[in-house]
Design an enzyme around this catalytic site. Structure first.
Site, PDB file in Angstrom:
ATOM      1  N   HIS A  37       0.865  -1.218  -0.184  1.00  0.00           N
ATOM      2  CA  HIS A  37      -0.084   0.072   0.067  1.00  0.00           C
ATOM      3  C   HIS A  37       0.897   1.302  -0.008  1.00  0.00           C
ATOM      4  O   HIS A  37       1.535   1.492   1.157  1.00  0.00           O
ATOM      5  CB  HIS A  37      -0.943  -0.304   1.321  1.00  0.00           C
ATOM      6  CG  HIS A  37      -1.795  -1.314   1.159  1.00  0.00           C
ATOM      7  ND1 HIS A  37      -2.058  -1.952   2.299  1.00  0.00           N
ATOM      8  CD2 HIS A  37      -2.601  -1.827   0.221  1.00  0.00           C
ATOM      9  CE1 HIS A  37      -3.289  -2.960   2.210  1.00  0.00           C
ATOM     10  NE2 HIS A  37      -3.538  -2.714   0.613  1.00  0.00           N
ATOM     11  N   GLU A  82       1.609   4.008   2.852  1.00  0.00           N
ATOM     12  CA  GLU A  82       2.136   3.533   4.154  1.00  0.00           C
ATOM     13  C   GLU A  82       3.604   3.466   4.085  1.00  0.00           C
ATOM     14  O   GLU A  82       4.593   2.435   4.028  1.00  0.00           O
ATOM     15  CB  GLU A  82       1.616   2.014   4.475  1.00  0.00           C
ATOM     16  CG  GLU A  82       0.205   1.927   4.439  1.00  0.00           C
ATOM     17  CD  GLU A  82      -0.476   0.555   4.513  1.00  0.00           C
ATOM     18  OE1 GLU A  82       0.207  -0.407   4.597  1.00  0.00           O
ATOM     19  OE2 GLU A  82      -1.496   0.307   4.232  1.00  0.00           O
ATOM     20  N   HIS A 128       3.374  -3.264   6.959  1.00  0.00           N
ATOM     21  CA  HIS A 128       2.381  -2.334   6.438  1.00  0.00           C
ATOM     22  C   HIS A 128       2.272  -1.244   7.482  1.00  0.00           C
ATOM     23  O   HIS A 128       3.052  -1.121   8.565  1.00  0.00           O
ATOM     24  CB  HIS A 128       1.174  -2.983   6.395  1.00  0.00           C
ATOM     25  CG  HIS A 128       0.709  -3.880   5.395  1.00  0.00           C
ATOM     26  ND1 HIS A 128       0.007  -3.398   4.170  1.00  0.00           N
ATOM     27  CD2 HIS A 128       1.165  -4.878   4.935  1.00  0.00           C
ATOM     28  CE1 HIS A 128       0.026  -4.330   3.307  1.00  0.00           C
ATOM     29  NE2 HIS A 128       0.730  -5.308   3.494  1.00  0.00           N
ATOM     30  N   GLU A 148       2.026  -4.492  11.347  1.00  0.00           N
ATOM     31  CA  GLU A 148       1.216  -3.026  10.979  1.00  0.00           C
ATOM     32  C   GLU A 148       2.108  -2.021  12.050  1.00  0.00           C
ATOM     33  O   GLU A 148       2.363  -2.381  13.297  1.00  0.00           O
ATOM     34  CB  GLU A 148      -0.146  -3.086  11.364  1.00  0.00           C
ATOM     35  CG  GLU A 148      -1.055  -4.240  10.656  1.00  0.00           C
ATOM     36  CD  GLU A 148      -1.218  -3.569   9.084  1.00  0.00           C
ATOM     37  OE1 GLU A 148      -0.800  -2.162   8.851  1.00  0.00           O
ATOM     38  OE2 GLU A 148      -1.968  -4.269   8.309  1.00  0.00           O
TER      39      GLU A 148
END
Length: 374
Positions: free
Chosen positions: A165, A168, A258, A334
């Site tokens: 993504h 990010e 991410h 994350e």
């Protein structure tokens, strides 16, 4: 006179009005062929000493509303040192950034940007390391080279990728820290990992999205982390080419790096819910998480995503697809766009320096767990 621009690498903003410094109207532009939006990155010139009030008027339509809660934008005078703008607020409709810059030129962003220009410079420098073997897997839809690095000669095949993504950016800062430690020939932990495993690294999966200033998608408007089961060269060559390389090498370990808009902490997501999930998967994930918790003051295990129902994991997602296909430890890391509630830093929030350091801690755990993977 104020000038507001974003027509540069990774930039994103639409300036609706800048005539009044106390009432600047801005909009975040959506990904080119998709409706996602939240990433912003723009430059203001001519604002020194003025009380700027910048209203992002379409924030209530952004992809992740939870991302605005307790959020503070970042700003920089040199695009190297980024700090949080304390006077950032969301009223349910607009995100407002209030700041009186000390210099004529200042940049604002959702998180410290990592544009493709910085990426190319870093890649050119890191390729000089004798530890790494570099290759180009192919090209993106916009014709950018997809770089792949291999390191080590051990039997365990350990894959690490980042930036599926594009918004990010913390994934690229994390990769800098990881590669810096991996290529340090005086680092005993890195040496141990390289003896036990062969590392396969794709530092930036979605270069087109990064350059275009997208939040989640590539040049075709495809979310790469929803393309793993049925990827094609026409829509998602980035995933297709990496997946083909995985079929060549095999996979014993997979870490996909991410950022999460809403959750104000670092966490790991596992592949629970894949059809083949068993006690071995559970033990490997628990061991990795527990050890990372032991050594990192920036990690926690209380907040994260709810697990999928047994047998119902989404195999379009990299984490689940890789775990099911290669029966291996597969995780999504994350990191927050905001500050981390665990070990907070109000001035910088979660930052490039903290991303780099966190990556170095992961390398330690990877070296310790490598022998357990099969």
């Amino acid at each position: 006179m104020l000038t507001i621009t974003s027509d540069f690498d990774s930039g994103n903003i639409l300036c609706k009005s800048a005539e009044d410094p106390s009432n600047i109207e801005l909009e975040i532009k959506p990904d080119g062929k998709a409706a996602f939006f939240q990433w912003f990155y723009y430059c203001v010139e001519g604002g020194e000493g003025q009380n700027l009030v910048m209203r992002l008027t379409n924030a209530d339509g952004a992809s992740y509303q939870g991302g605005w809660k307790d959020y503070h934008a970042v700003a920089s005078y040199d695009q190297e040192e980024w700090f949080r703008v304390a006077s950032t607020s969301f009223d349910g409709r607009e995100l407002t950034i209030r700041h009186a810059p000390d210099k004529d030129k200042v940049w604002y962003a959702y998180f410290a940007p990592y544009p493709t220009s910085r990426y190319r410079t870093y890649i050119d420098n890191i390729k000089a390391s004798s530890v790494l073997k570099d290759a180009v897997l192919g090209e993106t839809l916009d014709g950018q080279e997809i770089h792949y690095f291999q390191a080590g000669s051990g039997p365990r095949q350990m894959w690490v990728i980042a930036r599926q993504h594009p918004g990010e950016a913390m994934g690229s800062w994390w990769m800098e820290g990881f590669l810096e430690r991996l290529t340090d020939d005086t680092d005993e932990g890195a040496g141990a990992l390289l003896e036990k495993a062969t590392l396969h690294i794709v530092p930036c999966m979605n270069l087109d999205g990064v350059k275009r200033g997208h939040l989640r998608t590539n040049a075709a408007g495809k979310d790469l982390n929803r393309a793993w089961r049925n990827t094609t060269m026409e829509e998602s060559p980035e995933v297709y080419l990496v997946r083909e390389k995985m079929r060549e090498t095999g996979v014993d370990f997979f870490l996909d790096v991410h950022g999460d808009e809403a959750i104000p902490n670092n966490f790991l997501d596992n592949a629970f819910g894949i059809p083949s999930w068993d006690e071995r998967h559970e033990k490997l994930f628990a061991t990795y998480s527990s050890r990372l918790l032991d050594i990192s003051k920036d990690f926690q295990t209380k907040q994260g995503y709810p697990p999928a129902a047994p047998g119902k994991a989404n195999l379009d997602i990299a984490n689940s697809y890789v775990a099911e296909t290669w029966n291996c430890l597969s995780m999504t890391l994350e990191m927050p766009f905001k500050d981390a509630n665990v070990n907070p830093d109000p001035e910088h929030g979660w930052s490039p320096a903290r991303c780099r350091n966190f990556a170095r801690e992961h390398l330690t755990v990877m070296a310790e767990i490598a022998d357990m993977l099969r």
